[in-house]
Design a protein around this motif. Sequence first.
Motif, PDB file in Angstrom:
ATOM      1  N   LEU B 270       0.837  -1.197   0.000  1.00 17.07           N
ATOM      2  CA  LEU B 270       0.000   0.000   0.000  1.00 17.07           C
ATOM      3  C   LEU B 270       0.877   1.255   0.000  1.00 17.07           C
ATOM      4  N   ALA B 271       1.932   1.237   0.818  1.00 13.02           N
ATOM      5  CA  ALA B 271       2.831   2.398   0.892  1.00 13.02           C
ATOM      6  C   ALA B 271       3.493   2.667  -0.452  1.00 13.02           C
ATOM      7  N   ALA B 272       3.786   1.603  -1.186  1.00  9.08           N
ATOM      8  CA  ALA B 272       4.438   1.761  -2.494  1.00  9.08           C
ATOM      9  C   ALA B 272       3.445   2.113  -3.588  1.00  9.08           C
ATOM     10  N   GLY B 273       2.168   2.155  -3.224  1.00 13.28           N
ATOM     11  CA  GLY B 273       1.160   2.504  -4.223  1.00 13.28           C
ATOM     12  C   GLY B 273       0.877   1.394  -5.222  1.00 13.28           C
ATOM     13  N   LEU B 274       1.240   0.170  -4.876  1.00 16.74           N
ATOM     14  CA  LEU B 274       1.014  -0.941  -5.805  1.00 16.74           C
ATOM     15  C   LEU B 274      -0.433  -1.395  -5.803  1.00 16.74           C
ATOM     16  N   SER B 275      -1.143  -1.099  -4.705  1.00 15.79           N
ATOM     17  CA  SER B 275      -2.492  -1.635  -4.564  1.00 15.79           C
ATOM     18  C   SER B 275      -3.288  -0.746  -3.629  1.00 15.79           C
ATOM     19  N   THR B 276      -4.607  -0.851  -3.739  1.00 12.79           N
ATOM     20  CA  THR B 276      -5.460  -0.259  -2.720  1.00 12.79           C
ATOM     21  C   THR B 276      -5.709  -1.308  -1.640  1.00 12.79           C
ATOM     22  N   ALA B 277      -6.133  -0.842  -0.488  1.00 13.14           N
ATOM     23  CA  ALA B 277      -6.429  -1.779   0.597  1.00 13.14           C
ATOM     24  C   ALA B 277      -7.502  -2.771   0.162  1.00 13.14           C
ATOM     25  N   ALA B 278      -8.519  -2.259  -0.520  1.00 10.76           N
ATOM     26  CA  ALA B 278      -9.618  -3.135  -0.928  1.00 10.76           C
ATOM     27  C   ALA B 278      -9.145  -4.195  -1.917  1.00 10.76           C
ATOM     28  N   ALA B 279      -8.336  -3.764  -2.881  1.00 13.21           N
ATOM     29  CA  ALA B 279      -7.866  -4.708  -3.897  1.00 13.21           C
ATOM     30  C   ALA B 279      -6.943  -5.751  -3.276  1.00 13.21           C
ATOM     31  N   PHE B 280      -6.061  -5.284  -2.375  1.00 11.21           N
ATOM     32  CA  PHE B 280      -5.140  -6.220  -1.734  1.00 11.21           C
ATOM     33  C   PHE B 280      -5.921  -7.239  -0.919  1.00 11.21           C
ATOM     34  N   ASP B 281      -6.889  -6.742  -0.155  1.00 14.69           N
ATOM     35  CA  ASP B 281      -7.645  -7.648   0.712  1.00 14.69           C
ATOM     36  C   ASP B 281      -8.483  -8.632  -0.098  1.00 14.69           C
ATOM     37  N   ARG B 282      -8.977  -8.169  -1.239  1.00 17.60           N
ATOM     38  CA  ARG B 282      -9.716  -9.095  -2.091  1.00 17.60           C
ATOM     39  C   ARG B 282      -8.776 -10.197  -2.613  1.00 17.60           C
ATOM     40  N   GLY B 283      -7.564  -9.790  -2.970  1.00 19.47           N
ATOM     41  CA  GLY B 283      -6.582 -10.784  -3.421  1.00 19.47           C
ATOM     42  C   GLY B 283      -6.279 -11.809  -2.341  1.00 19.47           C
ATOM     43  N   ILE B 284      -6.100 -11.325  -1.112  1.00 23.35           N
ATOM     44  CA  ILE B 284      -5.827 -12.246  -0.001  1.00 23.35           C
ATOM     45  C   ILE B 284      -7.021 -13.172   0.234  1.00 23.35           C
TER      46      ILE B 284
END
Lengths: 309, 309
Positions: B270-284
Amino acid sequence: MTTETTDTAAAPTAGPASTPLPHDDLQPHAHAHERGGEQAGEHSYVHGYSPTEALRLGDQADTLAELLHAGTAYPAGSRVLEAGCGVGAQTVHLLASSPGAELTAADISADSLAQARARVAAQAPGAQVTWHHGDLHELPFPDDSFDHLFVCFVLEHLADPSAALTALRRVLRPGGTVTVIEGDHGSTFFHPDSAAARATVDHLVRLQADAGGDALLGRRLHPVLAAAGFRDIAVRPLTVSVDDSRPALVEGFTRRTFVAMVESVRADALAAGLSTAAAFDRGIADLRRTAEEGGTFHYTFFKAVAVNP
Amino acid sequence: MTTETTDTAAAPTAGPASTPLPHDDLQPHAHAHERGGEQAGEHSYVHGYSPTEALRLGDQADTLAELLHAGTAYPAGSRVLEAGCGVGAQTVHLLASSPGAELTAADISADSLAQARARVAAQAPGAQVTWHHGDLHELPFPDDSFDHLFVCFVLEHLADPSAALTALRRVLRPGGTVTVIEGDHGSTFFHPDSAAARATVDHLVRLQADAGGDALLGRRLHPVLAAAGFRDIAVRPLTVSVDDSRPALVEGFTRRTFVAMVESVRADALAAGLSTAAAFDRGIADLRRTAEEGGTFHYTFFKAVAVNP
C-alpha cells in the motif's frame, strides 16, 4: 453410431497415416450433432488435425513418456479402456508398460483412430487392441466393463470434464481405477521472462476456452474427479524443468512440443483479434530464446489416480 | 567484522529468542555499509524480521523439510557451511540429516543468528554448530575450508546471486558441492483462479525486486550457478501441490506459509502505491479461498546441486 475393430498381429497392418482407412467416411460433425453440440469434438479441437500436429503429439509423447507413464502398469488380463486415444501417442506406451492387458482404445475422430492403428501397427506390431470409434460420453459398453480407465490429454478439450468422467465411471467396475493426465498452461514459466511470450501462451488458453475447453484443467483435477464421484483421489504434479543440462528436453519439449503448440494457433489468434502478427511473432521469438544457452523452461503436468467406489 | 562461537551440548544453551545474546549489539546496517550497499542485507529483507516472520519461517521449514531436504546428507566428519542460516529453520534439519558432519552456520543478522542458536539448542540439544556472524560475500575462512555448501532461501534476497556464489566458491574445496534451494513466486497457480490473487503475488515479487532481490530466482538457478563457475549442475523442480487430500499442506503451506507471506507485505504494497487496501484484501481473500474445500494451490521450489571444478 459406434464401430469397433480389433487389430492383432495376424490382422492386416494399417498403412501410413495417409492411407484411407475404413472409418474415413465418418465425419466428426455428425457426432457433435448427436451430442447436441454440448461437448467439444473434432471440429473444435484447438490444436487442429494436421499431419504436423500428429507429429507434434508423437514427439511430445515420446519425450515425456517416461515422466507421464511411470507407475502406470496394468496386470495381464485386466480390462483397460483408453478413452480418447487420439493418434495413439499414449497407446503405444500403455501397450509397452502393460503387456497382457486387454486394451480398448476409443476416440471420437475416425481419422485419429486410423492414425492410432497405424502407429500401433508400426511400433507395437504384436499388440492386440480393440479399437472403438465413438463418443466417450455415450459408450455402448455395459456397466462395469473395465477394470481401469486411462484418460490423457482429453478432458482439457471438453466443456464439462466432470460429466465426461461420470459417464466413463459407469463402465468402470466398482474398485476399479481411473488415471487422468492433464497439463496446465498456466503453470508455464521460463527464463528469460517475457511479457510478450506470456501473452502468446495466454492466447492459447483463451482460444481453447473459446472452443469449449480448459487449458488450465490440470490444477483442478482433484475437485473434478471428486465431482464425478471418484474417491481416494491422489494427484501428483509432474514438473518438466528444462535447462542446458537437458538438451533432449530443450529440443523435444521446449521447441518441438511447447513452442510448436503455441505457434500452431498463430492464425487463429490473429483471426480472433487477440494479437497482431508482430506481437505474436515477438512472443514466439522470446519463447524460443528460453531454449537457447542459459535459458530455462518449466511446465507442470498433473497425474491423478482415483477409485470408483 | 566477524564473530564466531561454537555451541556444544556442554555449552550454556541459548535462551528463548527474546534473551539478549552476545551479538545483539552488531547492527546489520554496519555490514551493509561494509559491502558498499551493493548487496541486500537485513535492512532490505523483504519479509521483515518480526517474531511472526520467524514463526512463519519455522512453519515453512517443518512442513517442507521432507521435500526440500530429501537426498541431502553429508558424511560424518565432512565440513559443511550453511551460508545464510537465518533463524535456523533449515539448520535443525541439516543437523538431523547429517549427524557427525562439522556444521558451520553463518548469517549477516546477529538477531537471526541468536534465534538460530536458540532453535538448535531447543530442537537439537546435542548438536555441535560453529556459529559465524558475517557477510557471506566476505567470509574470513581460508580457501578450500569446506567440503560442502548449503544455501537455502538466501540468494533470492541478493542483488547479484552469481557474485555471492563466486565468493562462496572460494571457501569450497575443488570437487566439493554446493546445494542451493530457492522458490519462484512466478510458479504459483491455484484454483479457483483469480486475477486479484495473482496481483497480490505480483506485488510481493515487485517489492522484493525493489529491495534488490529476485523472487523469480528459482527458474534461473542453472545459469546463475554456471556463471559462478560451478559445473555438473543438476537442478530439480520440487513442486508442492495442495488439495483436499493434503490437509496438513493446506494449513502448513497454503495458509501459514504462502498466504501469510503475501499478507505480510500488505503495508509495504500500500505504501508503495502498488495496490489499494480493498484490492489487496480481495486478493488475499481469493488466495485463502484456494485453501477451502475444492480449492488447490501449487508452487515450485528448485533444488540445485553443483560441483566446484
